[in-house]
Scaffold this active site. Structure first.
Site, PDB file in Angstrom:
ATOM      1  N   TYR A 146      12.322  41.095 122.496  1.00 36.71           N
ATOM      2  CA  TYR A 146      11.651  41.470 121.253  1.00 36.71           C
ATOM      3  C   TYR A 146      12.525  41.130 120.054  1.00 36.71           C
ATOM      4  O   TYR A 146      12.068  40.466 119.109  1.00 36.71           O
ATOM      5  CB  TYR A 146      11.337  42.965 121.265  1.00 36.71           C
ATOM      6  CG  TYR A 146      10.575  43.461 120.054  1.00 36.71           C
ATOM      7  CD1 TYR A 146       9.257  43.083 119.836  1.00 36.71           C
ATOM      8  CD2 TYR A 146      11.167  44.326 119.139  1.00 36.71           C
ATOM      9  CE1 TYR A 146       8.550  43.547 118.737  1.00 36.71           C
ATOM     10  CE2 TYR A 146      10.464  44.802 118.042  1.00 36.71           C
ATOM     11  CZ  TYR A 146       9.159  44.405 117.846  1.00 36.71           C
ATOM     12  OH  TYR A 146       8.459  44.859 116.753  1.00 36.71           O
ATOM     13  N   GLU A 148      15.116  39.049 119.644  1.00 36.68           N
ATOM     14  CA  GLU A 148      15.349  37.629 119.402  1.00 36.68           C
ATOM     15  C   GLU A 148      14.050  36.891 119.084  1.00 36.68           C
ATOM     16  O   GLU A 148      14.053  35.917 118.329  1.00 36.68           O
ATOM     17  CB  GLU A 148      16.047  36.983 120.594  1.00 36.68           C
ATOM     18  CG  GLU A 148      17.482  37.435 120.789  1.00 36.68           C
ATOM     19  CD  GLU A 148      18.407  37.013 119.640  1.00 36.68           C
ATOM     20  OE1 GLU A 148      17.984  36.270 118.744  1.00 36.68           O
ATOM     21  OE2 GLU A 148      19.571  37.444 119.647  1.00 36.68           O
ATOM     22  N   GLN A 210      21.384  60.176 117.812  1.00 38.41           N
ATOM     23  CA  GLN A 210      20.959  58.918 117.218  1.00 38.41           C
ATOM     24  C   GLN A 210      19.940  59.203 116.113  1.00 38.41           C
ATOM     25  O   GLN A 210      19.230  60.205 116.162  1.00 38.41           O
ATOM     26  CB  GLN A 210      20.378  57.965 118.271  1.00 38.41           C
ATOM     27  CG  GLN A 210      19.086  58.419 118.931  1.00 38.41           C
ATOM     28  CD  GLN A 210      19.324  59.233 120.185  1.00 38.41           C
ATOM     29  OE1 GLN A 210      20.270  59.999 120.269  1.00 38.41           O
ATOM     30  NE2 GLN A 210      18.444  59.070 121.172  1.00 38.41           N
ATOM     31  N   PRO A 273      19.381  51.382 119.582  1.00 35.19           N
ATOM     32  CA  PRO A 273      20.162  51.548 118.347  1.00 35.19           C
ATOM     33  C   PRO A 273      20.516  53.002 118.075  1.00 35.19           C
ATOM     34  O   PRO A 273      19.685  53.895 118.219  1.00 35.19           O
ATOM     35  CB  PRO A 273      19.247  50.986 117.258  1.00 35.19           C
ATOM     36  CG  PRO A 273      17.882  51.000 117.844  1.00 35.19           C
ATOM     37  CD  PRO A 273      18.047  50.828 119.319  1.00 35.19           C
ATOM     38  N   GLN A 275      21.725  54.061 115.089  1.00 37.89           N
ATOM     39  CA  GLN A 275      21.426  54.385 113.696  1.00 37.89           C
ATOM     40  C   GLN A 275      20.309  53.481 113.201  1.00 37.89           C
ATOM     41  O   GLN A 275      20.262  52.294 113.530  1.00 37.89           O
ATOM     42  CB  GLN A 275      22.655  54.180 112.806  1.00 37.89           C
ATOM     43  CG  GLN A 275      23.787  55.156 113.045  1.00 37.89           C
ATOM     44  CD  GLN A 275      24.958  54.850 112.129  1.00 37.89           C
ATOM     45  OE1 GLN A 275      25.459  53.726 112.092  1.00 37.89           O
ATOM     46  NE2 GLN A 275      25.391  55.843 111.378  1.00 37.89           N
ATOM     47  N   ARG A 276      19.426  54.043 112.421  1.00 40.61           N
ATOM     48  CA  ARG A 276      18.368  53.237 111.832  1.00 40.61           C
ATOM     49  C   ARG A 276      17.990  53.839 110.490  1.00 40.61           C
ATOM     50  O   ARG A 276      17.492  54.957 110.406  1.00 40.61           O
ATOM     51  CB  ARG A 276      17.156  53.190 112.762  1.00 40.61           C
ATOM     52  CG  ARG A 276      16.055  52.293 112.273  1.00 40.61           C
ATOM     53  CD  ARG A 276      16.437  50.805 112.297  1.00 40.61           C
ATOM     54  NE  ARG A 276      16.256  50.199 113.598  1.00 40.61           N
ATOM     55  CZ  ARG A 276      17.174  49.444 114.188  1.00 40.61           C
ATOM     56  NH1 ARG A 276      18.336  49.248 113.616  1.00 40.61           N
ATOM     57  NH2 ARG A 276      16.941  48.895 115.351  1.00 40.61           N
TER      58      ARG A 276
END
Length: 327
Positions: A146, A148, A210, A273, A275-276
């Site tokens: 997803y 890339e 997270q 991830p 952190q977002r």
């Protein structure tokens, strides 16, 4: 009358885009192969004189008669539970599909907006994420199909812009939520709400520290529309910069539902991830856009939607037969 093609039209964001462009007085051509989309999201438009729907896979040649003014490419699996099951189709829709639609835009002399994602930043080493950050992506990890694919999509779009002079727009979408999300799509908001409504424990991956930043669908649609109508061709983050940990989010969901909740911790998925958070300075400056809907208001509207679902829909498992789409 302006004419717009919206791919992924039966999906969560795509269906809301159809509504918006109908409201703007345009003729909307919706397209979806229904791998992850659902016709119930757009059935209210089937009788509208300015809407038509085509069930079609954009990785195959796309033909639309007559003129087109705009194309919005939103066809793609957008949840880990989907793109981990259909990795090849996920790669193809953002590569071959994007190539077909860029070619169509060139022939029709249409402006095209490509739906990219915050996942192009991967598990970011820069916080918050600005558009000039190159990202930290594992190309061969389980999420790489997803991440890339979307990065390639951006590169291909920019190539058509620079080489052919095509009018292109690129939106990097951060976590978006609201009515018409699938309860079984694996993302945290529908997952938590579905579990609460089924009286199940909430599944928290990792230690729950997270972070995510959630943007309500109405704000997202407004940002996308303003970007399409702008004259800016480079990527723009559209999301809500109000950051929250998953542990804090559990408390908000429990309070919203008025229930005590049990937590089940599971291992953090590979390359998930930590952190977002979008930096939306560019959207504020260029588009005079920023989110208006607070999380408490947006979550209530979303929870009310999930409460309206039938028991069958709430208990539907995410085990769709994807075999016919894997090629």
């Amino acid at each position: 009358m302006k004419r717009v093609l919206i791919t992924g039209a039966a999906g969560f964001i795509g269906s809301h885009l159809c509504d918006r462009f109908i409201k703007e007085g345009m003729y909307v051509i919706g397209m979806d192969n229904l791998i992850t989309g659902d016709l119930k999201n757009i059935q209210h438009l089937f009788s509208h004189p300015h809407f038509e729907f085509h069930q079609h896979d954009v990785t195959k040649f796309v033909h639309i008669p007559n003129h087109l003014d705009y194309i919005l490419h939103f066809a793609s699996p957008a949840s880990p539970i989907d793109y981990l099951k259909i990795p090849i189709q996920t790669l193809k829709v953002s590569s071959l599909g994007t190539h077909n639609l860029l070619g169509l835009a060139r022939v029709k002399k249409a402006r095209i907006l490509i739906a990219s994602t915050s996942e192009v930043y991967g598990d970011p080493l820069v916080h918050p994420q600005t558009e000039d950050y190159y990202g930290n992506v594992n190309a061969i990890g389980p999420r790489g199909v997803y991440d890339e694919a979307k990065r390639f999509q951006e590169s291909l779009t920019m190539a058509y812009h620079t080489f052919h002079g095509l009018e292109t727009r690129i939106v990097r979408i951060f976590n978006t939520y609201g009515p018409r999300m699938r309860v079984n799509d694996g993302r945290v908001i529908p997952a938590f709400m579905g579990q609460i409504l089924r009286n199940e424990p909430l599944t928290v991956f990792g230690d729950g520290n997270q972070t995510r930043s959630f943007c309500y669908i109405d704000d997202q649609i407004e940002g996308i529309f303003r970007l399409l109508m702008s004259d800016y061709h480079l990527p723009v983050n559209i999301g809500n910069p109000e950051e929250i940990t998953i542990n804090e989010f559990v408390k908000e969901i429990a309070q919203l539902a008025g229930k005590e909740v049990e937590i089940v911790n599971k291992p953090l998925p590979v390359n998930d991830p930590l952190q977002r958070k979008p930096d939306i300075s560019l959207a504020i400056q260029l588009l005079n856009w920023e989110p208006k809907v607070g999380r408490s208001e947006g979550l209530k509207l979303t929870f009310d939607y999930f409460k309206s679902l039938s028991s069958e829909e709430l208990n539907k498992e995410a085990h769709k037969d994807f075999s016919k789409y894997i090629y």
